[in-house]
Design a protein around this motif. Structure first.
Motif, PDB file in Angstrom:
ATOM      1  N   UNK A 115      -1.146 -17.965   1.817  1.00 59.80           N
ATOM      2  CA  UNK A 115      -1.913 -19.208   0.859  1.00 59.80           C
ATOM      3  C   UNK A 115      -1.428 -18.482  -0.333  1.00 59.80           C
ATOM      4  N   UNK A 116      -0.874 -16.898  -0.551  1.00 60.65           N
ATOM      5  CA  UNK A 116      -0.498 -16.625  -1.550  1.00 60.65           C
ATOM      6  C   UNK A 116       1.245 -17.042  -1.538  1.00 60.65           C
ATOM      7  N   UNK A 117       2.111 -17.000  -0.237  1.00 63.66           N
ATOM      8  CA  UNK A 117       3.110 -17.119  -0.051  1.00 63.66           C
ATOM      9  C   UNK A 117       3.214 -18.494  -0.172  1.00 63.66           C
ATOM     10  N   UNK A 148      -3.840  -2.299  -8.330  1.00 65.85           N
ATOM     11  CA  UNK A 148      -4.176  -4.113  -8.682  1.00 65.85           C
ATOM     12  C   UNK A 148      -4.155  -5.258  -7.938  1.00 65.85           C
ATOM     13  N   UNK A 149      -2.548  -4.819  -8.480  1.00 64.18           N
ATOM     14  CA  UNK A 149      -1.219  -6.235  -8.305  1.00 64.18           C
ATOM     15  C   UNK A 149       0.016  -5.445  -7.499  1.00 64.18           C
ATOM     16  N   UNK A 150       0.355  -6.488  -7.099  1.00 63.00           N
ATOM     17  CA  UNK A 150       0.869  -6.421  -5.588  1.00 63.00           C
ATOM     18  C   UNK A 150       2.185  -7.129  -6.262  1.00 63.00           C
ATOM     19  N   UNK A 151       3.582  -6.214  -6.766  1.00 63.71           N
ATOM     20  CA  UNK A 151       4.803  -6.819  -6.999  1.00 63.71           C
ATOM     21  C   UNK A 151       5.878  -7.485  -6.194  1.00 63.71           C
ATOM     22  N   UNK A 152       5.836  -9.007  -6.577  1.00 63.31           N
ATOM     23  CA  UNK A 152       6.720  -9.599  -5.294  1.00 63.31           C
ATOM     24  C   UNK A 152       7.691 -10.402  -6.484  1.00 63.31           C
ATOM     25  N   UNK A 158       9.746 -14.243   4.840  1.00 58.08           N
ATOM     26  CA  UNK A 158      10.537 -14.341   5.485  1.00 58.08           C
ATOM     27  C   UNK A 158      10.609 -15.632   6.648  1.00 58.08           C
ATOM     28  N   UNK A 159       9.319 -16.405   6.553  1.00 66.20           N
ATOM     29  CA  UNK A 159       9.112 -18.053   7.292  1.00 66.20           C
ATOM     30  C   UNK A 159       9.100 -19.208   6.161  1.00 66.20           C
ATOM     31  N   UNK A 160       9.002 -18.846   5.104  1.00 65.81           N
ATOM     32  CA  UNK A 160       8.263 -19.657   4.230  1.00 65.81           C
ATOM     33  C   UNK A 160       9.383 -19.414   2.901  1.00 65.81           C
ATOM     34  N   UNK A 161       9.953 -19.136   2.339  1.00 69.83           N
ATOM     35  CA  UNK A 161      10.616 -18.785   1.657  1.00 69.83           C
ATOM     36  C   UNK A 161      12.389 -18.691   2.123  1.00 69.83           C
ATOM     37  N   UNK A 194      -6.393  -9.025  -4.602  1.00 70.49           N
ATOM     38  CA  UNK A 194      -7.526  -9.714  -4.246  1.00 70.49           C
ATOM     39  C   UNK A 194      -7.252 -10.562  -3.969  1.00 70.49           C
ATOM     40  N   UNK A 195      -5.755 -11.533  -3.955  1.00 69.43           N
ATOM     41  CA  UNK A 195      -5.778 -12.637  -3.580  1.00 69.43           C
ATOM     42  C   UNK A 195      -4.884 -13.061  -2.453  1.00 69.43           C
ATOM     43  N   UNK A 196      -4.542 -11.959  -2.072  1.00 63.00           N
ATOM     44  CA  UNK A 196      -3.502 -11.648  -0.520  1.00 63.00           C
ATOM     45  C   UNK A 196      -4.603 -10.641   0.112  1.00 63.00           C
ATOM     46  N   UNK A 197      -5.561  -9.670  -0.377  1.00 67.10           N
ATOM     47  CA  UNK A 197      -6.012  -9.181   1.303  1.00 67.10           C
ATOM     48  C   UNK A 197      -7.951  -9.354   0.871  1.00 67.10           C
ATOM     49  N   UNK A 198      -8.114  -8.907   1.870  1.00 65.13           N
ATOM     50  CA  UNK A 198      -9.932  -8.766   1.259  1.00 65.13           C
ATOM     51  C   UNK A 198     -10.366  -7.912   1.092  1.00 65.13           C
ATOM     52  N   UNK A 199     -10.220  -7.376  -0.058  1.00 64.73           N
ATOM     53  CA  UNK A 199     -10.360  -5.775  -0.091  1.00 64.73           C
ATOM     54  C   UNK A 199     -12.048  -4.890  -0.661  1.00 64.73           C
ATOM     55  N   UNK A 200     -12.753  -5.841   0.002  1.00 67.75           N
ATOM     56  CA  UNK A 200     -14.125  -5.396  -0.163  1.00 67.75           C
ATOM     57  C   UNK A 200     -14.780  -4.977   1.189  1.00 67.75           C
ATOM     58  N   UNK A 201     -13.588  -4.700   1.868  1.00 61.17           N
ATOM     59  CA  UNK A 201     -14.148  -3.921   3.888  1.00 61.17           C
ATOM     60  C   UNK A 201     -14.706  -2.841   3.730  1.00 61.17           C
ATOM     61  N   UNK A 202     -14.839  -2.140   2.560  1.00 61.19           N
ATOM     62  CA  UNK A 202     -15.818  -0.470   3.065  1.00 61.19           C
ATOM     63  C   UNK A 202     -17.234  -1.163   2.398  1.00 61.19           C
ATOM     64  N   UNK A 203     -16.998  -2.204   1.165  1.00 56.38           N
ATOM     65  CA  UNK A 203     -18.731  -2.713   1.088  1.00 56.38           C
ATOM     66  C   UNK A 203     -19.603  -2.930   2.379  1.00 56.38           C
ATOM     67  N   UNK A 204     -18.084  -3.388   3.948  1.00 54.78           N
ATOM     68  CA  UNK A 204     -19.332  -3.362   4.835  1.00 54.78           C
ATOM     69  C   UNK A 204     -19.133  -2.463   5.490  1.00 54.78           C
ATOM     70  N   UNK A 205     -17.893  -1.142   5.620  1.00 50.98           N
ATOM     71  CA  UNK A 205     -18.645  -0.218   6.212  1.00 50.98           C
ATOM     72  C   UNK A 205     -19.959   0.730   5.528  1.00 50.98           C
TER      73      UNK A 205
END
Length: 467
Positions: free
Chosen positions: A76-78, A156-160, A140-143, A176-187
């Protein structure tokens, strides 16, 4: 007097051997490693599936769900970045770049900058893990343009950065826009809940196992002649049924013993009455050789009657009390010395334990006197073993230097009324009940008596008592 083997023999097999060398099947290894107690086995039954379920859920979540969510977020982000880049390239002017940057920040939450005249950093991309793999695949696929990614510099950011004709498009994407950051809460929730459930299981199992342990203690104590009068059935219905069955069995055994004791008391009274008349009539007759033989026969009958009643009565009717076994052995030794036997003692450790004192003194006296009558010297050794399998025990070893007993008859001599004509017995011309009475008393205390060859050349009797 005793041979004790210590140390290691030269050339012996090393104590640590692999299971393969011992030829054990994997199932046998697992069986040996499993705990023997019901509490720990029940705990494993509860905990093992819970741990296995956690591993399965964690694997499925992290390797499937979390990976899938991360891939979709990255896609979605790409896609958004590709749309913004495509829109800018339709009219690459500073004004259009400013409008796209403002709209992206306001609508998509993506800080975007179009840097004319810039080039991609010379340093290689700093990427690692599932996130970087997803971004790389989508870029590689979209751009399909040169790009550079850094996932390590900002928490907190990814530099593209994506190259276009005449410059570089830089996007600081929130992590938080590119990966599920709350997995530790589940664990955290999963493991915390598991810990709480295990603690509850521990408490519950402890309460369920305790009545079984009390039932086992009551049964063991009753078998050793140490009654627990205040024992009451507790726990689950099945445990209560077992406890009630034990109490009823104990009551039946006690009633049987009381009835047998009452019957024996009557028999003793009925048989002693004519014996007493015989003794009175013999006392009124003139002395003669025949009269002395009759008196000896009456005395023998009276002694045989005592032996029969003692064997039938067993060790019941006497309460257990804390007894210093060392003092009791010394009393038996002194009595045997008065009979002319050479008895030597060797006592080790604390020898205090609950006993029916008079009954066990009879047991010791029978064994020691039997050794003294058929040997020149007798050695009595008492040893306390605190590390035995039954939780602690005392062994009394009675060795002599007599002729001993043939190996095939070591168990036969414990049979009631069994006598060895050519070897040894408790009393010459006796009833053959001495060793039977001694073993009955020992087993009534939860122990046993065994016979073997003595290092002194004669017979060794081992009286084993649990503490």
């Amino acid at each position: 007097m005793m041979e004790v083997e210590t140390g290691e023999h030269a050339g012996a097999t090393p104590p640590r051997q692999t299971a393969l060398m011992r030829g054990l099947h994997p199932f046998q290894i697992l069986k040996k490693a499993m705990p023997h107690g019901l509490y720990w086995r029940s705990l494993i039954i509860i905990v093992a599936p819970m741990v296995l379920l956690q591993f399965v859920v964690t694997y499925v979540f992290l390797e499937r769900h979390w990976a899938l969510v991360t891939e979709r977020l990255s896609a979605k982000t790409v896609a958004e970045v590709a749309l913004l880049l495509g829109e800018f390239q339709e009219s690459p002017t500073p004004e259009r770049a400013a409008r796209i940057s403002a709209r992206a920040s306001q609508t998509l939450g993506l800080p975007v900058a179009f840097l004319d005249g810039e080039e991609l950093p010379e340093a290689p991309s700093s990427t690692a893990g599932l996130l970087a793999d997803s971004l790389n695949d989508e870029l590689r696929l979209r751009i399909a343009r040169p790009y550079w990614i850094n996932t390590a510099n900002y928490a907190d950011y990814v530099d593209m950065r994506i190259a276009y004709d005449g410059g570089v498009m830089r996007v600081l994407t929130p992590a938080s826009h590119v990966y599920a950051s709350n997995s530790h809460i589940f664990l955290v929730w999963m493991f915390s809940t598991s810990v709480v459930l295990i603690v509850v299981a521990l408490l519950f199992l402890r309460n369920q196992i305790r009545p079984i342990e009390k039932l086992a203690e009551a049964a063991e104590s009753f078998g050793m002649g140490r009654d627990i009068p205040d024992y009451r059935p507790q726990g689950a219905s099945e445990v209560r049924r077992a406890a009630q069955a034990f109490l009823e069995m104990r009551a039946r055994i006690q009633r049987q013993i009381e009835q047998r004791t009452a019957m024996l008391a009557g028999v003793s009274h009925d048989l002693r009455t004519p014996l007493t008349r015989f003794k009175l009539q013999l006392a009124m007759l003139d002395e003669s050789e025949e009269l002395a033989d009759l008196r000896a026969d009456v005395a023998e009958m009276e002694r045989m009657l005592d032996d029969y009643l003692e064997f039938a009565r067993g060790h019941q009717g006497e309460a257990s009390e804390e007894t210093d076994l060392g003092e009791l052995i010394e009393e038996v030794r002194d009595g045997s010395l008065r009979k002319g036997h050479d008895v030597r003692l060797d006592l080790h450790g604390d020898l205090t334990l609950p006993l029916r004192r008079n009954a066990f003194k009879r047991c010791l006296t029978n064994v020691v006197d039997n050794a003294g009558k058929y040997a020149t010297h007798v050695w009595v050794t008492a040893i306390r073993d605190a590390e035995s399998d039954d939780g602690g025990s005392i062994d009394i070893l009675v060795d002599d230097d007599g002729q001993g007993i043939p190996e095939e008859q070591l168990e036969e001599v414990f049979r009631p009324f069994y006598r060895l004509d050519a070897a040894r017995n408790l009393d010459t011309g006796g009833t053959g009940l001495g060793l039977a009475i001694a073993r009955d008393i020992a087993r009534g205390h939860g122990g046993d008596i065994t016979l073997s060859r003595s290092p002194m050349g004669g017979l060794r009797a081992i009286i084993h008592l649990p503490v």
